[in-house]
Motif scaffolding. Structure first.
Motif, PDB file in Angstrom:
ATOM      1  N   MET A   1      -3.296   9.296  -1.481  1.00 51.72           N
ATOM      2  CA  MET A   1      -3.495   8.120  -2.304  1.00 51.72           C
ATOM      3  C   MET A   1      -4.554   7.236  -1.638  1.00 51.72           C
ATOM      4  SD  MET A   1      -0.750   5.091  -2.928  1.00 51.72           S
ATOM      5  CE  MET A   1      -0.464   4.799  -4.622  1.00 51.72           C
ATOM      6  N   LEU A   2      -5.491   6.766  -2.422  1.00 50.81           N
ATOM      7  CA  LEU A   2      -6.480   5.819  -1.910  1.00 50.81           C
ATOM      8  C   LEU A   2      -5.937   4.405  -2.046  1.00 50.81           C
ATOM      9  CD1 LEU A   2      -9.873   7.123  -3.290  1.00 50.81           C
ATOM     10  CD2 LEU A   2      -9.077   7.158  -0.952  1.00 50.81           C
ATOM     11  N   ARG A   3      -6.085   3.643  -0.989  1.00 54.03           N
ATOM     12  CA  ARG A   3      -5.670   2.237  -1.025  1.00 54.03           C
ATOM     13  C   ARG A   3      -6.870   1.367  -0.708  1.00 54.03           C
ATOM     14  NH1 ARG A   3      -0.923   0.280   2.154  1.00 54.03           N
ATOM     15  NH2 ARG A   3      -1.525  -1.527   0.969  1.00 54.03           N
ATOM     16  N   ILE A   4      -6.844   0.169  -1.255  1.00 48.16           N
ATOM     17  CA  ILE A   4      -7.910  -0.800  -1.038  1.00 48.16           C
ATOM     18  C   ILE A   4      -7.434  -1.780   0.022  1.00 48.16           C
ATOM     19  CG2 ILE A   4      -9.353  -2.562  -2.102  1.00 48.16           C
ATOM     20  CD1 ILE A   4      -8.695  -1.157  -4.789  1.00 48.16           C
ATOM     21  N   ARG A  43      -1.490  -5.554  -4.082  1.00 49.03           N
ATOM     22  CA  ARG A  43      -0.786  -4.493  -4.820  1.00 49.03           C
ATOM     23  C   ARG A  43      -1.347  -3.126  -4.446  1.00 49.03           C
ATOM     24  NH1 ARG A  43      -1.614  -6.181 -10.751  1.00 49.03           N
ATOM     25  NH2 ARG A  43      -1.007  -4.014 -11.067  1.00 49.03           N
ATOM     26  N   ALA A  44      -0.531  -2.343  -3.750  1.00 44.89           N
ATOM     27  CA  ALA A  44      -0.977  -1.027  -3.278  1.00 44.89           C
ATOM     28  C   ALA A  44      -1.383  -0.116  -4.435  1.00 44.89           C
ATOM     29  CB  ALA A  44       0.119  -0.381  -2.451  1.00 44.89           C
ATOM     30  N   ALA A  45      -0.738  -0.251  -5.562  1.00 49.61           N
ATOM     31  CA  ALA A  45      -1.004   0.634  -6.699  1.00 49.61           C
ATOM     32  C   ALA A  45      -2.069   0.080  -7.647  1.00 49.61           C
ATOM     33  CB  ALA A  45       0.286   0.899  -7.461  1.00 49.61           C
ATOM     34  N   TYR A  46      -2.733  -1.015  -7.286  1.00 55.44           N
ATOM     35  CA  TYR A  46      -3.759  -1.581  -8.159  1.00 55.44           C
ATOM     36  C   TYR A  46      -4.886  -0.561  -8.309  1.00 55.44           C
ATOM     37  CZ  TYR A  46      -6.653  -5.076 -10.412  1.00 55.44           C
ATOM     38  OH  TYR A  46      -7.406  -5.769 -11.319  1.00 55.44           O
TER      39      TYR A  46
END
Length: 76
Positions: A1-4, A43-46
């Motif tokens: 998963m890519l996170r910002i 928000r990790a899932a943004y």
């Protein structure tokens, strides 16, 4: 998963430039709303558009490798 990692990228910008950015200043520089920046940062899932990532990279004078990181997916 890519996170910002927006907060970390903002800290990196401060370290490199000596200029501390607030969400308000970054919003003014990018045309993004403060609430969008806050959502991206918290928000990790943004899931922003690629153009948003590009805009942030331009404003923070960084490449996507500073802003994005791959994190393992937690298996339940």
């Amino acid at each position: 998963m890519l996170r910002i990692f927006l907060k970390e990228a903002m800290h990196d910008f401060e370290r490199r430039s000596g200029c501390k950015l607030t969400y308000e200043q970054l919003a003014a520089a990018t045309g993004l709303s403060v609430s969008t920046l806050q959502s991206i940062a918290s928000r990790a899932a943004y899931n922003p558009r690629l153009s948003t990532i590009s805009t942030l990279c331009e404003a923070l004078d960084c490449g996507p490798e500073i802003l994005l990181r791959r994190t393992p997916i937690k298996v339940k």
